[in-house]
Design a protein around this motif. Structure first.
Motif, PDB file in Angstrom:
ATOM      1  N   ALA A   1       0.691  -1.140   0.112  1.00  0.00           N
ATOM      2  CA  ALA A   1      -0.010   0.011  -0.127  1.00  0.00           C
ATOM      3  C   ALA A   1       0.845   1.195  -0.140  1.00  0.00           C
ATOM      4  O   ALA A   1       1.929   1.320   0.882  1.00  0.00           O
ATOM      5  CB  ALA A   1      -0.934   0.197   1.290  1.00  0.00           C
ATOM      6  N   ARG A   2       0.492   2.083  -0.866  1.00  0.00           N
ATOM      7  CA  ARG A   2       1.276   3.458  -0.498  1.00  0.00           C
ATOM      8  C   ARG A   2       0.515   4.483   0.484  1.00  0.00           C
ATOM      9  O   ARG A   2      -0.571   4.148   1.045  1.00  0.00           O
ATOM     10  CB  ARG A   2       0.664   4.435  -1.946  1.00  0.00           C
ATOM     11  N   ILE A   3       1.226   5.206   0.876  1.00  0.00           N
ATOM     12  CA  ILE A   3       1.108   6.003   2.340  1.00  0.00           C
ATOM     13  C   ILE A   3       0.593   7.558   1.855  1.00  0.00           C
ATOM     14  O   ILE A   3       1.335   8.056   1.082  1.00  0.00           O
ATOM     15  CB  ILE A   3       2.191   5.884   3.267  1.00  0.00           C
ATOM     16  N   ALA A   4      -0.502   7.959   2.496  1.00  0.00           N
ATOM     17  CA  ALA A   4      -0.638   9.172   2.470  1.00  0.00           C
ATOM     18  C   ALA A   4      -0.435   9.877   4.026  1.00  0.00           C
ATOM     19  O   ALA A   4      -1.115   9.149   4.905  1.00  0.00           O
ATOM     20  CB  ALA A   4      -2.405   9.283   2.017  1.00  0.00           C
ATOM     21  N   SER A   5      -0.226  10.768   3.984  1.00  0.00           N
ATOM     22  CA  SER A   5       0.445  11.539   5.144  1.00  0.00           C
ATOM     23  C   SER A   5      -0.693  12.377   6.015  1.00  0.00           C
ATOM     24  O   SER A   5      -0.513  12.941   6.879  1.00  0.00           O
ATOM     25  CB  SER A   5       1.807  12.228   5.343  1.00  0.00           C
ATOM     26  N   SER A   6      -1.843  12.661   5.404  1.00  0.00           N
ATOM     27  CA  SER A   6      -2.747  13.485   5.818  1.00  0.00           C
ATOM     28  C   SER A   6      -4.076  13.074   5.172  1.00  0.00           C
ATOM     29  O   SER A   6      -4.142  12.516   4.162  1.00  0.00           O
ATOM     30  CB  SER A   6      -2.503  14.951   5.564  1.00  0.00           C
ATOM     31  N   SER A   7      -5.310  13.508   5.702  1.00  0.00           N
ATOM     32  CA  SER A   7      -6.589  13.096   5.056  1.00  0.00           C
ATOM     33  C   SER A   7      -6.538  13.916   3.707  1.00  0.00           C
ATOM     34  O   SER A   7      -7.256  13.314   2.713  1.00  0.00           O
ATOM     35  CB  SER A   7      -7.605  13.870   6.119  1.00  0.00           C
ATOM     36  N   ALA A   8      -5.949  15.162   3.780  1.00  0.00           N
ATOM     37  CA  ALA A   8      -6.416  15.983   2.361  1.00  0.00           C
ATOM     38  C   ALA A   8      -5.473  15.262   1.291  1.00  0.00           C
ATOM     39  O   ALA A   8      -5.728  15.051   0.179  1.00  0.00           O
ATOM     40  CB  ALA A   8      -5.591  17.306   2.427  1.00  0.00           C
ATOM     41  N   GLN A   9      -4.293  14.545   1.841  1.00  0.00           N
ATOM     42  CA  GLN A   9      -3.373  14.032   0.693  1.00  0.00           C
ATOM     43  C   GLN A   9      -4.007  12.711   0.410  1.00  0.00           C
ATOM     44  O   GLN A   9      -4.084  12.207  -0.621  1.00  0.00           O
ATOM     45  CB  GLN A   9      -1.897  13.749   1.278  1.00  0.00           C
ATOM     46  N   MET A  10      -4.708  12.023   1.184  1.00  0.00           N
ATOM     47  CA  MET A  10      -5.420  10.842   0.824  1.00  0.00           C
ATOM     48  C   MET A  10      -6.426  11.094  -0.255  1.00  0.00           C
ATOM     49  O   MET A  10      -6.467  10.470  -1.103  1.00  0.00           O
ATOM     50  CB  MET A  10      -6.111  10.516   1.997  1.00  0.00           C
ATOM     51  N   VAL A  11      -7.356  12.178  -0.060  1.00  0.00           N
ATOM     52  CA  VAL A  11      -8.413  12.556  -1.199  1.00  0.00           C
ATOM     53  C   VAL A  11      -7.407  12.745  -2.458  1.00  0.00           C
ATOM     54  O   VAL A  11      -8.043  12.346  -3.488  1.00  0.00           O
ATOM     55  CB  VAL A  11      -9.009  13.598  -0.610  1.00  0.00           C
ATOM     56  N   ASP A  12      -6.577  13.547  -2.278  1.00  0.00           N
ATOM     57  CA  ASP A  12      -5.915  14.075  -3.666  1.00  0.00           C
ATOM     58  C   ASP A  12      -5.364  12.863  -4.239  1.00  0.00           C
ATOM     59  O   ASP A  12      -5.344  12.734  -5.567  1.00  0.00           O
ATOM     60  CB  ASP A  12      -4.821  14.819  -3.399  1.00  0.00           C
TER      61      ASP A  12
END
Length: 265
Positions: free
Chosen positions: A163-174
Motif C-alpha cells: 500500500a502507498r502511504i498518505a500522510s494526511s486526510s487531504a493527501q489521501m483524497v488528492d
C-alpha cells in the motif's frame, strides 16, 4: 459550573495575536481528520476565550505534544483503550472508503474490503469492476484514522506492505482522485468531488446512516486530554460544543451527537 459529558507531519502554526487585557488564547490541536471542525470552531466560538493557537498533525505526533505539555487538549477521532486520556465526545463521524471514479465498483462487503487491504484481491475485475489493478492507499502509522480503520476492519490482520502511504486526510483524497484504480479511506467530512464513496455491506455513509449505526465504520470525535478541565476556558469551550449552538456548528461537516429529525414546515 458547566457539566461536561466525558469518558475515560509537521505542525501548522495558526496563532492569533492578542492585545493587552485579552484572556490567553486557548491552545487546541487537531488531527488532520478533525481539522475542518477546528476551523469551524475557531470561526464560530464567541466565548470569553475566543482566540485560538492551533496545530494539526497525526494523532501520534499530537499525543506526544500533549505529553510534553505543549497543549492541554486536542480534537481526535481516536482515543486509545489504555485509559490514560480523558475524552469528551463532541461529534460523530464515519470513515468513508473512497475510490477513483473509474473503477466500475459502487460497493463492497467488509469481507471484500478486508481482502483488498491484505492484498488478496488486486484487480477491480474480481469485484465486478473494470480490468484495472487496485492501487491501495493507506494512512501512515500513527494516524488516528488508520488506527480506527484497522481496529474495525482488519482486526489482527495487517494491511499489505504494498500500500502507498498518505500522510494526511487531504493527501489521501488528492492521491485517490489522481490515481487510476485507487482505493483509500478518509473521514466522511473530507470527501469531495473527484472521488467516489463506496457503500459497505450495501450502506453508504451519511448523517442518517452514521447516527443510526447502519453504516459499519463509525467513529466519535472527542476533545481529549490527560485530565478533565477545571472550570476555565477549555471547560466553557467543550460545554459550548456539546450545546445546541455548538452542535449546529458540528453539523456543517460532521454528525451531531444527537441527530434531530427534520421538521417539515
Amino acid at each position: 459550573m458547566t457539566a461536561l459529558v466525558g469518558c475515560s507531519t509537521p505542525r501548522i502554526p495558526a496563532t492569533t495575536p492578542t492585545t493587552a487585557g485579552d484572556p490567553p488564547p486557548l491552545r487546541l490541536y487537531a488531527t488532520t481528520a478533525t481539522l475542518p471542525l477546528l476551523t469551524d470552531i475557531s470561526d464560530s466560538y464567541a466565548g470569553p476565550e475566543a482566540l485560538f493557537e492551533t496545530r494539526s498533525g497525526s494523532f501520534q505526533t499530537l499525543y506526544a505534544r500533549l505529553l510534553e505539555g505543549e497543549t492541554a487538549y486536542l480534537l481526535t477521532n481516536h482515543v486509545p483503550d489504555s485509559g490514560v486520556m480523558w475524552a469528551a465526545p463532541v461529534a460523530q463521524d464515519g470513515i468513508a472508503v473512497i475510490v477513483h471514479p473509474e473503477t466500475g465498483v459502487d460497493g463492497l462487503t467488509l469481507d471484500q474490503l478486508r481482502d483488498v487491504m491484505q492484498g488478496r484481491i488486486t484487480n477491480w475485475q474480481a469485484l465486478g469492476g473494470r480490468d484495472l489493478p487496485i492501487a491501495l492507499i493507506s494512512r501512515e502509522t500513527g494516524s488516528g484514522t488508520r488506527a480506527e480503520f484497522e481496529q474495525q476492519v482488519m482486526g489482527p490482520r495487517r494491511t499489505t506492505l504494498a500500500a502507498r502511504i498518505a500522510s494526511s486526510s487531504a493527501q489521501m483524497v488528492d492521491t485517490v482522485a489522481a490515481t487510476a484504480g485507487a482505493l483509500g479511506y478518509v473521514s466522511q467530512a473530507h470527501v469531495r468531488f473527484g472521488v467516489r464513496t463506496l457503500a459497505l455491506n450495501g450502506v453508504l455513509p451519511s448523517a442518517e446512516t452514521i447516527a443510526d449505526s447502519r453504516y459499519p465504520l463509525r467513529t466519535m470525535i472527542y476533545v481529549a486530554g490527560l485530565a478533565e478541565p477545571a472550570d476555565d476556558g477549555y471547560r466553557r469551550l467543550i460545554g459550548w460544543l456539546q450545546s445546541p449552538d455548538g452542535q449546529a456548528v458540528v453539523a456543517r461537516r460532521y454528525v451531531p451527537l444527537v441527530l434531530l429529525p427534520e421538521v417539515t414546515p
